[in-house]
Design a protein around this motif. Structure first.
Motif, PDB file in Angstrom:
ATOM      1  N   PHE A  84       0.806  -1.221   0.000  1.00  0.00           N
ATOM      2  CA  PHE A  84       0.000   0.000   0.000  1.00  0.00           C
ATOM      3  C   PHE A  84       0.841   1.275   0.000  1.00  0.00           C
ATOM      4  CE2 PHE A  84       0.620  -1.211   4.393  1.00  0.00           C
ATOM      5  CZ  PHE A  84       0.929  -0.017   5.022  1.00  0.00           C
ATOM      6  N   PHE A  85       2.172   1.130   0.096  1.00  0.00           N
ATOM      7  CA  PHE A  85       3.032   2.317   0.011  1.00  0.00           C
ATOM      8  C   PHE A  85       3.213   2.679  -1.466  1.00  0.00           C
ATOM      9  CE2 PHE A  85       4.985   0.000   3.758  1.00  0.00           C
ATOM     10  CZ  PHE A  85       4.483   0.852   4.741  1.00  0.00           C
ATOM     11  N   PRO A  86       3.300   3.983  -1.779  1.00  0.00           N
ATOM     12  CA  PRO A  86       3.569   4.354  -3.175  1.00  0.00           C
ATOM     13  C   PRO A  86       4.904   3.767  -3.632  1.00  0.00           C
ATOM     14  CG  PRO A  86       2.889   6.278  -1.899  1.00  0.00           C
ATOM     15  CD  PRO A  86       3.093   5.156  -0.921  1.00  0.00           C
ATOM     16  N   GLU A  87       4.920   3.230  -4.825  1.00  0.00           N
ATOM     17  CA  GLU A  87       6.131   2.595  -5.355  1.00  0.00           C
ATOM     18  C   GLU A  87       7.311   3.566  -5.386  1.00  0.00           C
ATOM     19  OE1 GLU A  87       5.548   0.949  -9.248  1.00  0.00           O
ATOM     20  OE2 GLU A  87       7.600   0.170  -9.339  1.00  0.00           O
ATOM     21  N   LEU A 130       7.810 -11.751   0.206  1.00  0.00           N
ATOM     22  CA  LEU A 130       8.670 -11.632  -0.972  1.00  0.00           C
ATOM     23  C   LEU A 130       7.806 -11.488  -2.225  1.00  0.00           C
ATOM     24  CD1 LEU A 130      11.517 -11.629  -2.154  1.00  0.00           C
ATOM     25  CD2 LEU A 130      11.398 -14.127  -2.305  1.00  0.00           C
ATOM     26  N   GLU A 131       6.747 -12.270  -2.302  1.00  0.00           N
ATOM     27  CA  GLU A 131       5.810 -12.175  -3.430  1.00  0.00           C
ATOM     28  C   GLU A 131       5.200 -10.781  -3.497  1.00  0.00           C
ATOM     29  OE1 GLU A 131       5.073 -14.084  -6.049  1.00  0.00           O
ATOM     30  OE2 GLU A 131       6.833 -15.103  -5.228  1.00  0.00           O
ATOM     31  N   GLU A 132       4.727 -10.311  -2.336  1.00  0.00           N
ATOM     32  CA  GLU A 132       4.091  -8.990  -2.274  1.00  0.00           C
ATOM     33  C   GLU A 132       5.074  -7.896  -2.708  1.00  0.00           C
ATOM     34  OE1 GLU A 132       1.827  -8.371   1.351  1.00  0.00           O
ATOM     35  OE2 GLU A 132       2.149  -6.204   1.249  1.00  0.00           O
ATOM     36  N   ALA A 133       6.316  -8.028  -2.261  1.00  0.00           N
ATOM     37  CA  ALA A 133       7.331  -7.027  -2.620  1.00  0.00           C
ATOM     38  C   ALA A 133       7.602  -7.046  -4.121  1.00  0.00           C
ATOM     39  CB  ALA A 133       8.616  -7.282  -1.837  1.00  0.00           C
ATOM     40  N   LYS A 134       7.699  -8.251  -4.691  1.00  0.00           N
ATOM     41  CA  LYS A 134       7.986  -8.357  -6.126  1.00  0.00           C
ATOM     42  C   LYS A 134       6.831  -7.854  -6.973  1.00  0.00           C
ATOM     43  CE  LYS A 134      11.342 -12.140  -6.221  1.00  0.00           C
ATOM     44  NZ  LYS A 134      11.454 -13.608  -6.425  1.00  0.00           N
ATOM     45  N   GLU A 135       5.620  -8.002  -6.437  1.00  0.00           N
ATOM     46  CA  GLU A 135       4.446  -7.507  -7.178  1.00  0.00           C
ATOM     47  C   GLU A 135       4.320  -5.996  -7.075  1.00  0.00           C
ATOM     48  OE1 GLU A 135       1.066  -9.680  -5.712  1.00  0.00           O
ATOM     49  OE2 GLU A 135       1.850 -11.551  -6.550  1.00  0.00           O
ATOM     50  N   SER A 136       4.889  -5.417  -6.014  1.00  0.00           N
ATOM     51  CA  SER A 136       4.666  -3.995  -5.749  1.00  0.00           C
ATOM     52  C   SER A 136       5.816  -3.092  -6.206  1.00  0.00           C
ATOM     53  CB  SER A 136       4.444  -3.773  -4.249  1.00  0.00           C
ATOM     54  OG  SER A 136       3.450  -4.636  -3.760  1.00  0.00           O
ATOM     55  N   TYR A 137       7.009  -3.673  -6.380  1.00  0.00           N
ATOM     56  CA  TYR A 137       8.188  -2.860  -6.726  1.00  0.00           C
ATOM     57  C   TYR A 137       8.954  -3.523  -7.861  1.00  0.00           C
ATOM     58  CZ  TYR A 137       6.841  -0.884  -2.318  1.00  0.00           C
ATOM     59  OH  TYR A 137       6.092  -0.310  -1.326  1.00  0.00           O
ATOM     60  N   LYS A 138       9.805  -2.739  -8.518  1.00  0.00           N
ATOM     61  CA  LYS A 138      10.642  -3.297  -9.583  1.00  0.00           C
ATOM     62  C   LYS A 138      11.525  -4.399  -9.005  1.00  0.00           C
ATOM     63  CE  LYS A 138      11.270   0.817 -12.483  1.00  0.00           C
ATOM     64  NZ  LYS A 138      11.452   1.940 -11.513  1.00  0.00           N
ATOM     65  N   GLU A 139      11.590  -5.510  -9.699  1.00  0.00           N
ATOM     66  CA  GLU A 139      12.333  -6.669  -9.176  1.00  0.00           C
ATOM     67  C   GLU A 139      13.781  -6.330  -8.843  1.00  0.00           C
ATOM     68  OE1 GLU A 139      12.073 -10.591  -9.756  1.00  0.00           O
ATOM     69  OE2 GLU A 139      10.023 -10.668 -10.545  1.00  0.00           O
ATOM     70  N   GLU A 140      14.383  -5.419  -9.609  1.00  0.00           N
ATOM     71  CA  GLU A 140      15.809  -5.138  -9.394  1.00  0.00           C
ATOM     72  C   GLU A 140      16.090  -4.390  -8.095  1.00  0.00           C
ATOM     73  OE1 GLU A 140      14.126  -4.238 -12.199  1.00  0.00           O
ATOM     74  OE2 GLU A 140      14.742  -2.248 -12.891  1.00  0.00           O
ATOM     75  N   ILE A 141      15.064  -3.812  -7.476  1.00  0.00           N
ATOM     76  CA  ILE A 141      15.338  -3.153  -6.186  1.00  0.00           C
ATOM     77  C   ILE A 141      14.927  -4.033  -4.998  1.00  0.00           C
ATOM     78  CG2 ILE A 141      15.028  -0.871  -7.285  1.00  0.00           C
ATOM     79  CD1 ILE A 141      12.606  -0.563  -5.236  1.00  0.00           C
TER      80      ILE A 141
END
Ligand code: ADP
Ligand code: MN
Length: 171
Positions: A84-87, A130-141
């Motif tokens: 829910f945080f802005p990317e 980890l899934e949530e993070a990958k869905e919410s942010y660019k994979e490289e970060i």
């Protein structure tokens, strides 16, 4: 453009977000914001959830509260959720991960039992954060980091500190 990076430290409860973020804040002089504490202190919630034994976080209020601070940069955000945080807020997203048996012991010590304990262990086994993070942010970060031992934590803090000192907004 911000002159210092913003880092999100996420992961299942008990993986070491708060301990790691505190050590990282000390090493980097970035500002550590524990979202759970912020929600409590500033009452950014819609009451208490009896089933989950936690405050029902009001995500809009949290984001409004943090917008100006995040824009300035130099913040370590510590929370067991990230969608829910802005990317645009984050330059790096760290997902802490802990071996099931180790996590079980940590959460039991914290007094978790029954469904609350099981839910968190399952959350870790299925790598939900980890899934949530990958869905919410660019994979490289997004980066998963093992957090089983104090040595792991020291290594993680050293690696992120190194990255912070070489960070520049134009990179
Ligand atoms: P979180 O903020 O993710 O819920 P905490 O930072 O509160 O997790 O850590 C939970 C417990 O586990 C604390 O007692 C802490 O000292 C311990 N702990 C955290 N990370 C590690 C680690 N990498 N190695 C050993 N113990 C740890
Ligand atoms: Mn914590």
């Amino acid at each position: 453009m911000r002159s210092k990076p913003n880092i999100l430290v996420t992961g299942t409860p008990g993986t070491g977000k708060t301990t790691t973020s505190s050590a990282l804040a000390e090493a980097t002089h970035l500002r550590h914001i524990n979202i759970g504490d912020l929600v409590k202190d500033k009452k950014l919630h819609d009451g208490w959830d009896d089933d989950f034994q936690c405050h029902v976080i009001n995500e809009d209020l949290v984001c409004d509260e943090l917008e100006d601070i995040m824009e300035e940069g130099g913040v370590i955000v510590d929370y067991h959720g990230c969608d829910f945080f802005p990317e645009r807020w984050f330059d790096r997203v760290v997902v802490l991960q802990t071996e099931t048996s180790v996590l079980y012991d940590r959460l039991s010590k914290r007094g978790y039992a029954g469904a609350k304990l099981t839910n968190n262990i399952e959350c870790e086994i299925f790598q939900e954060l980890l899934e949530e993070a990958k869905e919410s942010y660019k994979e490289e970060i997004v980066e998963a980091m093992k957090s089983d031992t104090v040595e792991d934590m020291n290594r993680n803090v050293a690696a992120i500190t190194e990255w912070v000192s070489s960070w520049s907004s134009t990179a």
